[in-house]
Design a protein around this motif. Sequence first.
Motif, PDB file in Angstrom:
ATOM      1  N   ASP A   1       0.626  -1.127  -0.021  1.00  0.00           N
ATOM      2  CA  ASP A   1       0.042   0.080  -0.119  1.00  0.00           C
ATOM      3  C   ASP A   1       0.788   1.336   0.268  1.00  0.00           C
ATOM      4  O   ASP A   1       2.108   1.183   0.392  1.00  0.00           O
ATOM      5  N   LEU A   2       0.296   2.415  -0.593  1.00  0.00           N
ATOM      6  CA  LEU A   2       1.242   3.354  -0.579  1.00  0.00           C
ATOM      7  C   LEU A   2       1.185   4.232   0.712  1.00  0.00           C
ATOM      8  O   LEU A   2      -0.092   4.401   1.148  1.00  0.00           O
ATOM      9  N   VAL A   3       1.835   5.009   1.127  1.00  0.00           N
ATOM     10  CA  VAL A   3       1.880   5.827   2.323  1.00  0.00           C
ATOM     11  C   VAL A   3       2.432   7.284   1.917  1.00  0.00           C
ATOM     12  O   VAL A   3       3.221   7.495   0.859  1.00  0.00           O
ATOM     13  N   ASP A   4       1.895   8.260   2.839  1.00  0.00           N
ATOM     14  CA  ASP A   4       2.567   9.504   2.308  1.00  0.00           C
ATOM     15  C   ASP A   4       3.993   9.909   3.081  1.00  0.00           C
ATOM     16  O   ASP A   4       4.207   9.205   3.987  1.00  0.00           O
ATOM     17  N   LYS A   5       4.663  10.616   2.233  1.00  0.00           N
ATOM     18  CA  LYS A   5       6.124  10.851   2.695  1.00  0.00           C
ATOM     19  C   LYS A   5       6.570  12.291   2.090  1.00  0.00           C
ATOM     20  O   LYS A   5       6.105  12.660   0.885  1.00  0.00           O
ATOM     21  N   GLU A   6       7.087  12.897   2.788  1.00  0.00           N
ATOM     22  CA  GLU A   6       7.468  14.448   2.380  1.00  0.00           C
ATOM     23  C   GLU A   6       8.898  14.225   1.665  1.00  0.00           C
ATOM     24  O   GLU A   6       9.765  13.708   2.118  1.00  0.00           O
ATOM     25  N   VAL A   7       8.864  14.811   0.462  1.00  0.00           N
ATOM     26  CA  VAL A   7      10.263  14.785  -0.198  1.00  0.00           C
ATOM     27  C   VAL A   7      10.214  16.081  -0.981  1.00  0.00           C
ATOM     28  O   VAL A   7       9.462  16.611  -1.217  1.00  0.00           O
ATOM     29  N   THR A   8      11.510  16.291  -1.725  1.00  0.00           N
ATOM     30  CA  THR A   8      11.838  17.550  -2.339  1.00  0.00           C
ATOM     31  C   THR A   8      11.672  17.043  -3.690  1.00  0.00           C
ATOM     32  O   THR A   8      12.038  16.036  -4.376  1.00  0.00           O
ATOM     33  N   ILE A   9      10.821  18.022  -4.474  1.00  0.00           N
ATOM     34  CA  ILE A   9      10.868  17.943  -5.859  1.00  0.00           C
ATOM     35  C   ILE A   9      11.019  19.127  -6.915  1.00  0.00           C
ATOM     36  O   ILE A   9      11.381  20.166  -6.281  1.00  0.00           O
ATOM     37  N   GLN A  10      11.173  18.872  -7.979  1.00  0.00           N
ATOM     38  CA  GLN A  10      11.703  20.102  -8.827  1.00  0.00           C
ATOM     39  C   GLN A  10      10.422  20.605  -9.406  1.00  0.00           C
ATOM     40  O   GLN A  10       9.328  19.665  -9.787  1.00  0.00           O
ATOM     41  N   VAL A  11      10.215  21.722  -9.651  1.00  0.00           N
ATOM     42  CA  VAL A  11       9.018  22.501 -10.096  1.00  0.00           C
ATOM     43  C   VAL A  11       9.464  23.538 -10.933  1.00  0.00           C
ATOM     44  O   VAL A  11      10.769  23.932 -10.816  1.00  0.00           O
ATOM     45  N   PHE A  12       8.540  24.341 -11.726  1.00  0.00           N
ATOM     46  CA  PHE A  12       8.885  25.459 -12.457  1.00  0.00           C
ATOM     47  C   PHE A  12       9.282  26.536 -11.645  1.00  0.00           C
ATOM     48  O   PHE A  12       8.667  26.809 -10.758  1.00  0.00           O
ATOM     49  N   LYS A  13      10.212  27.250 -12.110  1.00  0.00           N
ATOM     50  CA  LYS A  13      10.757  28.572 -11.464  1.00  0.00           C
ATOM     51  C   LYS A  13       9.678  29.576 -11.533  1.00  0.00           C
ATOM     52  O   LYS A  13       8.947  29.856 -12.586  1.00  0.00           O
TER      53      LYS A  13
END
Length: 144
Positions: free
Chosen positions: A131-143
């Motif tokens: 099952d999937l769980v929530d986890k905080e991670v860093t992602i790339q986003v548009f500037k």
Amino acid sequence: MKKNEVEKKLKAATKGGSNISPLLPDDIKNYLIDIDGTICDDIPNEEPERMLTAAVYPDALKTLNKWYDEGHFICFFTSRTEEHRAYTETWLKKHGFKYHSLLMGKPRGGNYHWIDNHLVKATRYKGKFTDLVDKEVTIQVFKD
């Protein structure tokens, strides 16, 4: 969710048309799942004769069929080519995978970056389906 309830939701989402992409309700997830190395042994396109004998990952079968039965949309998205569709469909059926669609011809390689106007969640397969769980991670986003 019972199978007939899922079918009713999908039929309503497509307004009964088979050529219309379904507009899924907010509580339904749209899973886009790789095949080789994710739900079974990693078989390269250059060895299609092995595709029918690939060992299934039992936890993948159990988890994906559970998600399907819960009413979520299951789409396999694979680097296998269109000429491998028959092998792939035969293998999925043989092992009992439940799914809604199968997209062939995903570019090969592992550095994917999906850009969309909808929220996209990506989960890297690391050897076990659970099952999937929530986890905080860093992602790339548009500037900004």
